[in-house]
Design a protein around this motif. Structure first.
Motif, PDB file in Angstrom:
ATOM      1  N   CYS A   1       0.817  -1.220   0.000  1.00 32.64           N
ATOM      2  CA  CYS A   1       0.000   0.000   0.000  1.00 32.64           C
ATOM      3  C   CYS A   1       0.849   1.267   0.000  1.00 32.64           C
ATOM      4  O   CYS A   1       0.291   2.364  -0.081  1.00 32.64           O
ATOM      5  CB  CYS A   1      -0.919   0.005   1.214  1.00 32.64           C
ATOM      6  SG  CYS A   1      -0.031   0.178   2.765  1.00 32.64           S
ATOM      7  N   THR A   2       2.144   1.150   0.164  1.00 34.75           N
ATOM      8  CA  THR A   2       3.119   2.259   0.177  1.00 34.75           C
ATOM      9  C   THR A   2       2.916   3.255   1.317  1.00 34.75           C
ATOM     10  O   THR A   2       3.414   4.370   1.268  1.00 34.75           O
ATOM     11  CB  THR A   2       3.153   3.053  -1.154  1.00 34.75           C
ATOM     12  OG1 THR A   2       1.948   3.806  -1.269  1.00 34.75           O
ATOM     13  CG2 THR A   2       3.358   2.171  -2.342  1.00 34.75           C
ATOM     14  N   ALA A   3       2.190   2.852   2.363  1.00 37.79           N
ATOM     15  CA  ALA A   3       2.032   3.760   3.512  1.00 37.79           C
ATOM     16  C   ALA A   3       3.375   4.026   4.176  1.00 37.79           C
ATOM     17  O   ALA A   3       3.662   5.140   4.605  1.00 37.79           O
ATOM     18  CB  ALA A   3       1.063   3.150   4.520  1.00 37.79           C
ATOM     19  N   CYS A   4       4.207   2.983   4.228  1.00 37.57           N
ATOM     20  CA  CYS A   4       5.509   3.153   4.871  1.00 37.57           C
ATOM     21  C   CYS A   4       6.384   4.089   4.056  1.00 37.57           C
ATOM     22  O   CYS A   4       7.122   4.902   4.604  1.00 37.57           O
ATOM     23  CB  CYS A   4       6.182   1.796   5.059  1.00 37.57           C
ATOM     24  SG  CYS A   4       6.190   0.755   3.604  1.00 37.57           S
TER      25      CYS A   4
ATOM     26  N   CYS B   1      13.486   5.748  13.032  1.00 37.39           N
ATOM     27  CA  CYS B   1      12.511   6.597  13.691  1.00 37.39           C
ATOM     28  C   CYS B   1      11.212   5.858  13.933  1.00 37.39           C
ATOM     29  O   CYS B   1      10.328   6.357  14.622  1.00 37.39           O
ATOM     30  CB  CYS B   1      12.243   7.851  12.878  1.00 37.39           C
ATOM     31  SG  CYS B   1      11.454   7.534  11.318  1.00 37.39           S
ATOM     32  N   ASN B   2      11.043   4.675  13.336  1.00 42.47           N
ATOM     33  CA  ASN B   2       9.890   3.822  13.624  1.00 42.47           C
ATOM     34  C   ASN B   2       8.588   4.337  12.999  1.00 42.47           C
ATOM     35  O   ASN B   2       7.525   3.789  13.254  1.00 42.47           O
ATOM     36  CB  ASN B   2       9.709   3.664  15.137  1.00 42.47           C
ATOM     37  CG  ASN B   2       9.073   2.350  15.509  1.00 42.47           C
ATOM     38  OD1 ASN B   2       9.224   1.369  14.787  1.00 42.47           O
ATOM     39  ND2 ASN B   2       8.358   2.335  16.611  1.00 42.47           N
TER      40      ASN B   2
ATOM     41  N   ALA C   1       3.058   3.414  10.717  1.00 44.11           N
ATOM     42  CA  ALA C   1       2.145   3.722   9.614  1.00 44.11           C
ATOM     43  C   ALA C   1       1.553   2.485   8.972  1.00 44.11           C
ATOM     44  O   ALA C   1       0.487   2.544   8.383  1.00 44.11           O
ATOM     45  CB  ALA C   1       2.890   4.543   8.552  1.00 44.11           C
ATOM     46  N   CYS C   2       2.219   1.352   9.095  1.00 40.67           N
ATOM     47  CA  CYS C   2       1.803   0.153   8.375  1.00 40.67           C
ATOM     48  C   CYS C   2       0.426  -0.306   8.867  1.00 40.67           C
ATOM     49  O   CYS C   2       0.242  -0.583  10.051  1.00 40.67           O
ATOM     50  CB  CYS C   2       2.821  -0.965   8.547  1.00 40.67           C
ATOM     51  SG  CYS C   2       2.429  -2.417   7.561  1.00 40.67           S
ATOM     52  N   PRO C   3      -0.563  -0.413   7.974  1.00 39.78           N
ATOM     53  CA  PRO C   3      -1.908  -0.790   8.425  1.00 39.78           C
ATOM     54  C   PRO C   3      -2.034  -2.289   8.698  1.00 39.78           C
ATOM     55  O   PRO C   3      -2.940  -2.703   9.414  1.00 39.78           O
ATOM     56  CB  PRO C   3      -2.795  -0.372   7.250  1.00 39.78           C
ATOM     57  CG  PRO C   3      -1.896  -0.381   6.071  1.00 39.78           C
ATOM     58  CD  PRO C   3      -0.512  -0.085   6.549  1.00 39.78           C
TER      59      PRO C   3
END
Lengths: 116, 358, 158, 150, 378
Positions: free
Chosen positions: C71-74, C114-115, C120-122
């Motif tokens: 999903c490219t959230a990271c 920084c985590n 962010a990962c769903p």
């Protein structure tokens, strides 16, 4: 051994130091780089030469030292014989030290022992 | 019983029988040269390791423990590294003086070995003015340091050299006065006689409080004279990076640092000789039995033990105290140590003349 | 008066120095206080904190399946371009075309731990692992592809 | 002092000042030419603005704005003073003589935004090299060598 | 970079009579990083000091203009790396203030405790480094032993030892580690036992006192004028503790004293930091047993957007007042961001403080200023 041992020790010192440096010279192939010949000043090129007139602070101490070192030299022979001579030697040296100490106090009062 | 005295006399006798006196003397010289060089090398290795181990223990860490068991070959490895390093000379330096300086420092350190009594009758030259000789020669080392600082054409070096000049000449006085107290008590400048005078007890115990004060003054003064912390202003690394030997590298640097450690050894050896009886075992007055037991321990071990105790004391100082500032350093000498040592000398003189010491 | 001050000066000075020496002397004679970490020797027993942020990893289960949907959230969450998600189209069991991750490229040399990507990962596909021995001789080895070759997305993760 | 009193006092010394109270603190927008005189006035009694805790500049592409955050260590009131400068020739009087912290901060603004502080005692580059071209914190700054775009 | 002939030409030049221009840093053991001071000496006396900065300038302010409000927080850890937690808190507080995000009590308590732990850790490191500047090597290791306990607490809870990145707008990134409270209590116990060691080794040491007393004096007026904050200003008698002036998190609820000394010399700055550590312990003791249960992060939107306007947040870091100034245009990234770092202002006072003193005094002055170079260069 007599005084000749001093010559032996001198030879030992020179042989030791020169030997170490020479071994290094023989085994190490140095590289040449203009930066290597630079004087170290935290990685910044130096701006002025250190070889010029310098603050007088240290020299006053050197002068005082001369006075007291001469005193010390006088005290050596005195120290050897003081036990044999007895009280009179003590009084003599008391006068000697007293005069010197007055000079020292004078220098102290004049501020020679104060920095700047 | 192991004794260095026996070995030396045996060697000397054997040489005199085999060869004519001149050749025998020459061979003796060669032996002295070899012995002193190996003593230097050994002391350098041992003292540097000792310093690092003492520092580590005080600083709640382990210290070198990788090279050899307990890290005992660490300094040997370091020396090898230093020898293999390229010795740089700055382009702008005065090359002759720059290269001469380490030799001078080494020569001074070496010459100081001559009158030290390492064990009973084991002395290179028992000169009759031994104590005077030591103070005369040891004051020469400042020339080497000044030379190194000046020739480097580096501001840190120059400042360091100047500081060390002022410092060494100043503390020479207190050291001299402290030494004189023992000369007054003994009435001789000869090292062997000073040791012999402590046959029935060391001066530190025989001479009451004034001698203890003299001993403290001596330790402080020689710590300063050898440029050791808390008096290491000549190479104060937080101020002058490395002080007078900033520009030195490789073996030339190693010589400076070796000379520093040798000088510590020598001043501690002299301190041990003057105040702690040199090679003289611990003798207490007339307890013959006790004294005999003590005599079974070889004199060289007594000497080394006392010297290394003093060296440890000086290292202990280094890892405990902050560094003084240059004007405070000179103040300490001229306003505290010098008056106290002058006064103390007079006290000791009175004790000596009245015969109040034991 | 002057003399009294002088003597008390000397006395106080010396006693303060002796106090310091007593403290260092105490530590010199008490080797039990030594706190040196025996790092390379205790590698086998070394236990790092379980939350220690050493590098980003993508856990795979025994079937070589992961939870990344691509999903490219990271990638968006990352402040300095450490993560790059390369996606591909995949036909799933029902014959529908679906976006899936082809390669999750992770550049360790850029990562500041920084985590933010993990937060962010769903689908909790990536996490921080307590690995800290990252030294390599070749810098290109620091660019890692997190999904293992041949891996695919776990059933039931949208 | 209340904001009203401050406003009154400042209006007396800088007649062209306008006020804005939408933010946390009182914002005062002044003309660049009035700044030095106003600075001297607010440093003294009764405002006692003796502490500059932030001094910076904002690039609005059309103009630059100098922003001074001031507080009083005695009365604890904060004000923000802003002065608009032209983008071609930004120039404002220095306050380094009034608050000495301004000396370093103004040097930083000088090299980062190119604002010229007249009568500054030592207006040189503080952080960048002497021969650096351009003003890095301006919006139009492009550095082709050291790109920090992501 | 430099031409050899140029260097030789330069060194033959003589400075003004009796003056010596010495570069201290960037490669110098006492500057703790890449600070470059050009020191003009007259013998051993300092005539002038001119700091040259920028050796590790990363233009963090420019970088932040392209980062979102979630992302820019972590960059601030890299400024004053010794109080990275407090810097992060400042940024989070600003975003929370701007967007009116409710922060749960639990998060506020934990933040405060962590901030104080960070302050202690920073001061511990400073004691060691400063003693080292003055030539005493051993206190460094004793100080680090205590600091190690704090870093371990941080490692357990935040997952990192120095740049924690544990604070997010709205609260914390994740909940505290189950062992957190016990470990903090163990630390407090050990700290109280061991902090007296510094008295023997450093505080009461006659050499240390003579090196620091009356050295690098900064008057209260000068401290204010130079914008000094934190222990540097408080040692001169200036009330400037942001925790008292503008309390954030739960500082308003806890009892602690603002440490003030009036001498303004290096020794006063030393004493302020020592006493401040004890105050930090006091704050932690009040909070550690009363951490409320509940959420550790408040409700926030996925994409944070500060409303149009200007925002400023001040916090008290280990070195002084740290300020974040954000000009927002209403987008996802700031239009202009300015970090007011305490070190920058404190450094500007160095020249004033050290003029006329000796080189050795410069080390004491610089040591007690507690400069962190990335904080100054940003």
């Amino acid at each position: 051994m007599g005084a000749i041992s001093l010559i032996a020790l001198l030879i030992a010192a020179i042989a030791f130091s020169a030997g170490g440096i020479l071994v290094g010279k023989i085994f190490v192939k140095g590289s040449s780089n203009p930066q290597k010949g630079q004087a170290y000043e935290c990685g910044i090129p130096t701006t002025t030469s250190p070889w010029h007139q310098f603050n007088v602070g240290y020299y006053l101490y050197a002068l005082l030292f001369l006075v007291f070192d001469v005193e010390l030299v006088f005290l050596y022979p005195w120290a050897v014989v003081v036990k044999k001579v007895g009280m009179i030697a003590l009084f003599e040296i008391l006068i000697f030290i007293f005069i010197l100490f007055m000079g020292f106090l004078y220098a102290h009062k004049k501020g020679a022992l104060k920095w700047n | 019983m192991f004794s260095l005295e026996g070995i030396t006399t045996a060697t000397q006798d054997w040489l005199l029988i085999k060869f004519n006196p001149t050749i025998a003397l020459a061979i003796e010289c060669v032996i002295v040269i070899l012995l002193s060089i190996s003593l230097f090398a050994l002391l350098g290795l041992v003292l540097v390791l000792m310093e690092r181990k003492v520092a580590a223990r005080i600083q709640i860490r382990l210290g070198p423990n990788r090279v050899g068991p307990g890290g005992i070959f660490q300094t040997a490895a370091d020396t090898l590294k230093l020898i293999m390093k390229e010795g740089l000379t700055p382009d702008t330096a005065d090359k002759f003086l720059f290269n001469l300086a380490p030799f001078i420092v080494m020569m001074v350190a070496m010459l100081l070995l001559a009158p030290i009594a390492f064990a009973k009758n084991f002395q290179i030259w028992d000169i009759n003015i031994g104590v005077l000789y030591i103070s005369a020669i040891s004051s020469l080392s400042v020339i080497g340091i000044l030379m190194a600082g000046w020739a480097s054409n580096n501001k840190y070096s120059l400042l360091g050299a100047m500081r060390s000049g002022a410092q060494i000449v100043s503390y020479e006085l207190s050291a001299g006065f402290a030494v004189l107290t023992i000369v007054v008590l003994t009435g001789s400048l000869q090292i062997s006689e000073i040791v012999a005078a402590q046959q029935n007890g060391w001066w530190l115990f025989k001479g009451h409080i004034p001698v203890i004060i003299a001993f403290v003054l001596y330790i402080i003064a020689v710590t300063a004279e050898t440029n050791r912390a808390p008096f290491d202003l000549a190479e104060a690394e937080s101020e002058l990076t490395a002080g007078f030997h900033t520009e030195y590298s490789g073996m030339k640097f190693a010589l400076f640092s070796l000379a520093e450690y040798i000088n510590i050894f020598i001043v501690c050896a002299i301190g041990a000789t003057l105040f702690l009886g040199g090679w003289m075992p611990l003798h207490i007055g007339h307890w013959e039995g006790f004294n005999h037991i003590m005599d079974y321990i070889p004199s060289s071990i007594w000497f080394m033990g006392k010297t290394f105790f003093l060296i440890f004391l000086i290292m202990w100082f280094r890892w405990t105290f902050p560094r003084l500032r240059v004007d405070q350093l000179l103040n300490l000498e001229w306003k505290y140590l010098l008056p106290i040592s002058l006064f103390n000398l007079l006290l000791v003189t009175i004790i000596a003349i009245m015969g109040w010491h034991f | 008066m002057f003399l009294k001050d002088y003597i008390s000066d000397v006395y106080n000075g010396v006693s303060s120095l002796l106090k310091g020496m007593r403290k260092t002397g105490y530590y010199f004679t008490h080797p039990k206080e030594i706190i040196t970490e025996q790092y390379p020797d205790n590698r086998a027993t070394l236990k790092l904190a379980d939350r220690f942020k050493g590098e980003v990893i993508m856990p795979h289960d025994e079937n070589n399946e992961h939870a990344c949907t691509g999903c490219t959230a990271c990638e968006i969450a990352c402040p300095n371009g450490t993560i790059k998600v390369v996606t591909k189209s995949e036909v799933n069991a029902e014959g529908k075309k679906k976006k899936a991750v082809d390669a999750l490229v992770y550049r360790l040399e850029l990562c500041t731990m920084c985590n933010l990507c993990v937060v962010a990962c769903p689908s909790d596909a990536i996490k921080m692992a307590p690995n800290f021995e990252h030294s390599v001789f070749d810098r290109t080895k620091l660019t890692k592809i997190l999904n293992k070759p041949g891996s695919k997305i776990r059933e039931g993760i949208e | 002092m209340t904001n009203e009193e401050i406003k009154e006092y400042i209006s007396a010394h800088a007649p062209n000042a306008t006020f804005e109270e939408t933010g946390e603190w009182l914002n005062i927008i002044i003309e660049a030419a009035e700044w030095k005189a106003l600075a001297t006035a607010i440093k003294g009694n009764p405002l006692q603005m003796d502490f500059v805790f932030c001094l910076t500049c904002v690039d609005w592409k059309t103009h630059l704005t100098m922003v001074y955050h001031l507080t009083s260590t005695k009365q604890r009131h904060n004000i923000v003073i802003k002065a608009n400068l032209t983008i071609d020739q930004p120039q404002i009087e220095t306050v380094a003589g009034i608050w000495r912290t301004a000396e370093f901060h103004e040097r930083e603004v000088f090299e980062m935004f190119g604002v010229h502080f007249s009568n500054h005692p030592d207006l040189r580059k503080l952080i960048l090299e002497e021969d650096f071209k351009g003003f890095p914190l301006r919006k139009d700054f492009e550095d082709p060598i050291n790109m920090i775009k992501l | 970079m430099y031409n050899q002939t140029e260097i030789i030409k330069d060194t033959t030049e003589l400075g003004p009579e009796g003056e010596l221009v010495v570069n201290m840093g960037p490669q110098h053991p006492a500057t703790h990083g890449v600070l470059h001071l050009v020191v003009t000496l007259n013998g051993e006396t300092i005539k002038k000091i001119e700091p040259h900065l920028g050796y590790i300038h990363r233009s963090i302010e420019k970088m932040c203009e392209s980062l979102t409000y979630r992302q820019f927080i972590y960059v601030t850890s890299r400024m004053d790396y010794l109080s990275s937690h407090i810097n992060n808190t400042a940024c989070a507080l600003l975003v929370e203030k701007g967007m009116q995000i409710e922060v749960p009590e639990r998060a506020q308590y934990v933040r405060t405790i962590l901030n104080e732990l960070t302050r202690i850790a920073s001061h511990e490191l400073w004691i060691g480094a400063m003693a080292m500047d003055l030539g005493a090597f051993t206190p460094f290791f004793y100080a680090f032993r205590e600091r190690e306990m704090i870093t371990e607490i941080m490692e357990d809870t935040c997952g990192a030892r120095l740049t924690m990145n544990y604070i997010v707008p709205g609260g914390l990134m994740y909940d505290i580690h189950p062992t957190f409270q016990n470990k903090v209590k163990a630390f407090i116990k050990q700290f109280k036992e061991k902090v007296v060691e510094y008295e023997d080794l450093v505080t009461n040491n006659v050499i240390f006192q003579s090196r620091t007393k009356g050295v690098g004096i900064l008057s209260a007026e000068d401290a204010i004028s130079f914008g000094c904050t934190g222990p540097v200003a408080r040692a001169s008698g200036v009330n400037c503790d942001i925790r008292k002036i503008a309390p954030y998190d739960v500082y308003a609820k806890v009892e602690f004293d603002e440490v003030i000394e009036t001498a303004g010399d290096s020794f006063a700055r030393y004493m302020v930091r020592i006493k401040e550590m004890n105050q930090s312990i006091r704050i932690i003791e009040q909070l550690i047993d009363t951490i409320p249960e509940g959420d550790f992060v408040g409700k926030t939107k996925n994409v944070l957007k500060l409303p149009k306007g200007e925002f400023y947040q001040r916090v008290e870091t280990a070195r002084g007042e740290f300020g974040v100034y954000i000009v927002s245009e209403g987008g996802t990234t700031p239009h202009r961001i300015k970090f007011r770092s305490p070190g920058f202002s404190n450094l500007s006072a160095l020249s004033h403080m050290a003029e006329g003193s000796k080189i050795g005094d410069l080390m004491a002055t610089m040591g007690t200023l507690d400069l962190v170079i990335p904080d100054i260069d940003r």
